[in-house]
Design an enzyme around this catalytic site. Structure first.
Site, PDB file in Angstrom:
ATOM      1  N   SER A 148       0.949  -1.354  -0.382  1.00  0.00           N
ATOM      2  CA  SER A 148       0.081   0.415   0.113  1.00  0.00           C
ATOM      3  C   SER A 148       0.787   1.180  -0.364  1.00  0.00           C
ATOM      4  CB  SER A 148      -0.699  -0.058   1.449  1.00  0.00           C
ATOM      5  OG  SER A 148      -1.402   0.657   1.650  1.00  0.00           O
ATOM      6  N   TYR A 161      -1.711  -0.599  10.403  1.00  0.00           N
ATOM      7  CA  TYR A 161      -2.159  -0.789   8.406  1.00  0.00           C
ATOM      8  C   TYR A 161      -0.346  -0.899   8.086  1.00  0.00           C
ATOM      9  CZ  TYR A 161      -4.184  -1.364   4.440  1.00  0.00           C
ATOM     10  OH  TYR A 161      -4.280  -1.549   2.692  1.00  0.00           O
TER      11      TYR A 161
HETATM   12  N1  LIG Z   1      -8.628  -0.490  -1.950  1.00  0.00           N
HETATM   13  C1  LIG Z   1      -7.990   0.450  -1.216  1.00  0.00           C
HETATM   14  O1  LIG Z   1      -7.813   1.899  -1.003  1.00  0.00           O
HETATM   15  C2  LIG Z   1      -6.102  -0.482  -1.189  1.00  0.00           C
HETATM   16  C3  LIG Z   1      -5.126   0.526  -0.889  1.00  0.00           C
HETATM   17  C4  LIG Z   1      -3.940  -0.009  -0.875  1.00  0.00           C
HETATM   18  C5  LIG Z   1      -3.532  -1.429  -0.290  1.00  0.00           C
HETATM   19  N2  LIG Z   1      -4.837  -2.393  -0.726  1.00  0.00           N
HETATM   20  C6  LIG Z   1      -4.605  -3.381  -0.410  1.00  0.00           C
HETATM   21  O2  LIG Z   1      -5.132  -4.205  -1.486  1.00  0.00           O
HETATM   22  C7  LIG Z   1      -5.535  -5.617  -1.489  1.00  0.00           C
HETATM   23  C8  LIG Z   1      -6.844  -6.149  -1.600  1.00  0.00           C
HETATM   24  O3  LIG Z   1      -7.489  -5.005  -0.897  1.00  0.00           O
HETATM   25  P1  LIG Z   1      -9.546  -4.454  -1.469  1.00  0.00           P
HETATM   26  O4  LIG Z   1      -9.286  -2.836  -1.375  1.00  0.00           O
HETATM   27  O5  LIG Z   1      -9.744  -5.442  -3.173  1.00  0.00           O
HETATM   28  O6  LIG Z   1     -10.220  -5.453  -0.156  1.00  0.00           O
HETATM   29  P2  LIG Z   1     -11.307  -5.805  -0.293  1.00  0.00           P
HETATM   30  O7  LIG Z   1     -12.069  -5.421  -0.894  1.00  0.00           O
HETATM   31  O8  LIG Z   1     -11.743  -5.955   0.911  1.00  0.00           O
HETATM   32  O9  LIG Z   1     -10.833  -7.487  -0.492  1.00  0.00           O
HETATM   33  C9  LIG Z   1     -10.110  -8.163  -0.159  1.00  0.00           C
HETATM   34  C10 LIG Z   1     -10.297  -9.222   0.207  1.00  0.00           C
HETATM   35  O10 LIG Z   1      -9.807 -10.545   0.964  1.00  0.00           O
HETATM   36  C11 LIG Z   1     -10.032 -11.948   0.879  1.00  0.00           C
HETATM   37  N3  LIG Z   1      -9.283 -11.993   2.438  1.00  0.00           N
HETATM   38  C12 LIG Z   1      -9.656 -10.852   3.481  1.00  0.00           C
HETATM   39  N4  LIG Z   1      -8.659 -11.825   5.176  1.00  0.00           N
HETATM   40  C13 LIG Z   1      -9.116 -13.017   4.586  1.00  0.00           C
HETATM   41  C14 LIG Z   1      -8.393 -14.173   5.100  1.00  0.00           C
HETATM   42  N5  LIG Z   1      -7.582 -14.448   6.397  1.00  0.00           N
HETATM   43  N6  LIG Z   1      -7.711 -15.028   4.159  1.00  0.00           N
HETATM   44  C15 LIG Z   1      -8.341 -15.116   2.365  1.00  0.00           C
HETATM   45  N7  LIG Z   1      -9.057 -14.212   2.316  1.00  0.00           N
HETATM   46  C16 LIG Z   1      -9.176 -12.994   3.447  1.00  0.00           C
HETATM   47  C17 LIG Z   1     -11.976 -11.142   1.256  1.00  0.00           C
HETATM   48  O11 LIG Z   1     -12.517 -12.419   1.373  1.00  0.00           O
HETATM   49  P3  LIG Z   1     -12.760 -12.259   2.453  1.00  0.00           P
HETATM   50  O12 LIG Z   1     -13.711 -11.448   3.240  1.00  0.00           O
HETATM   51  O13 LIG Z   1     -14.630 -13.472   2.265  1.00  0.00           O
HETATM   52  O14 LIG Z   1     -12.264 -13.429   3.105  1.00  0.00           O
HETATM   53  C18 LIG Z   1     -11.195 -10.710   0.125  1.00  0.00           C
HETATM   54  O15 LIG Z   1     -11.361 -11.014  -0.640  1.00  0.00           O
HETATM   55  C19 LIG Z   1      -5.082  -6.078   0.103  1.00  0.00           C
HETATM   56  O16 LIG Z   1      -3.831  -6.023   0.605  1.00  0.00           O
HETATM   57  C20 LIG Z   1      -5.301  -3.817   0.697  1.00  0.00           C
HETATM   58  O17 LIG Z   1      -4.564  -4.099   1.948  1.00  0.00           O
HETATM   59  C21 LIG Z   1      -5.797  -1.823  -0.791  1.00  0.00           C
END
Ligand SMILES: NC(=O)c1ccc[n+]([C@@H]2O[C@H](COP(=O)([O-])OP(=O)(O)OC[C@H]3O[C@@H](n4cnc5c(N)ncnc54)[C@H](OP(=O)(O)O)[C@@H]3O)[C@@H](O)[C@H]2O)c1
Length: 257
Positions: A148, A161
């Site tokens: 991130s 985080y």
């Molecule tokens: N969105 C942003 O602005 C942003 C910015 C910087 C970095 N990121 C990073 O990008 C990545 C994806 O984020 P996102 O925004 O797409 O989040 P999201 O929509 O909340 O998706 C998170 C995914 O991870 C899964 N997950 C969570 N805990 C888990 C576990 N213990 N085991 C297996 N699966 C798990 C969730 O499914 P379940 O809940 O069903 O397990 C879901 O599929 C993350 O690493 C996040 O930190 C996001």
């Protein structure tokens, strides 16, 4: 895939995408699947995984959902074993699953810290180690970790985080060094604001706050999972064979402003 550069083809390859059921993980799954990879999508909620696999199948992409929690080492091992049982190989791991508790530092509970640490750091480590074994055996593999911009700049209300994401960037460097002699590339992606479930409620609760955030982004909009997918494809494909240990920012210019 007909007219893309051949170095971006993943024909015949197998990718495990953690958190591939929604958001950025699903955007990455679309990009890897569109380039020819078969996909194993690991997430805790079974129904969400099945929904994502069906949506991908409708686009001609082979994707299997698997219910699993990456913070449990046995489940990370089981996910890799499933890919090997199903297709006999594992070429790509995308360590995308993570959680975020958005709170002031003084309000974070020990349980919330433990959960972020277990999923965001130990989960990445467990999956990477599990995937490295079949990759080493074939002397080739690609690991793509989701960090991130919080790995690089300070983020209020996300202090712990951000620390977990800095840990991901550091794991990326150290594992890249350890595994370069075995033909495994390890790189990371550092997204800025991408509109997904991880921050949707926060972004939409206060329109004035959303406008303030957008005003800091030179590109003038939040990112989408489709903005991130092509960078993951680059890092998962032979196009990036000489790239390792790096963390690539993709944030609409937010952190240069
Ligand atoms: N969105 C942003 O602005 C942003 C910015 C910087 C970095 N990121 C990073 O990008 C990545 C994806 O984020 P996102 O925004 O797409 O989040 P999201 O929509 O909340 O998706 C998170 C995914 O991870 C899964 N997950 C969570 N805990 C888990 C576990 N213990 N085991 C297996 N699966 C798990 C969730 O499914 P379940 O809940 O069903 O397990 C879901 O599929 C993350 O690493 C996040 O930190 C996001």
């Amino acid at each position: 895939m007909t007219d893309a550069h051949p170095a971006f083809s993943l024909e015949g390859q197998v990718a495990l995408v953690t958190g591939g059921s929604q958001g950025i993980g699903l955007g990455i799954a679309e990009a890897l699947g569109g380039a020819g990879a078969r996909l194993l999508l690991v997430s805790r909620r079974k129904a969400k995984g099945e929904e994502a696999a069906s949506a991908l199948a409708a686009r001609g992409i082979t994707a299997l959902p698997l219910a699993g929690d990456v913070s449990r080492q046995a489940e990370a091992d089981a996910a890799v074993a499933r890919a090997l049982r199903e297709w006999g190989r594992l070429d790509i791991l995308v360590n995308n699953a993570a959680v975020l508790t958005r709170k002031l530092a003084q309000e974070m509970t020990e349980a919330e810290l433990d959960r972020e640490l277990a999923i965001n750091v130990k989960g990445v480590f467990f999956c990477a180690v599990a995937a490295s074994r079949p990759m080493m055996a074939r002397r080739r593999g690609k690991v793509v970790n989701l960090a991130s911009v919080g790995a690089l700049i300070g983020l209020p209300e996300r202090a712990f985080y951000s620390a977990t994401k800095a840990a991901v960037a550091q794991l990326t460097r150290s594992l890249a060094l350890e595994w370069a002699p075995h033909g495994i590339n390890v790189n990371a992606i550092a997204p800025g604001f991408v509109r997904t479930d991880i921050n949707r409620a926060y972004l939409e609760a206060d329109p004035a706050r959303l406008q303030r955030i957008l005003a800091q982004i030179p590109w003038g909009r939040p990112g989408t999972p489709q903005d991130i997918g092509p960078l993951a494809l680059y890092l998962a494909s032979p196009a990036s064979d000489y790239v390792t240990g790096q963390t690539f920012v993709i944030d609409g210019g937010w952190t240069i402003a």
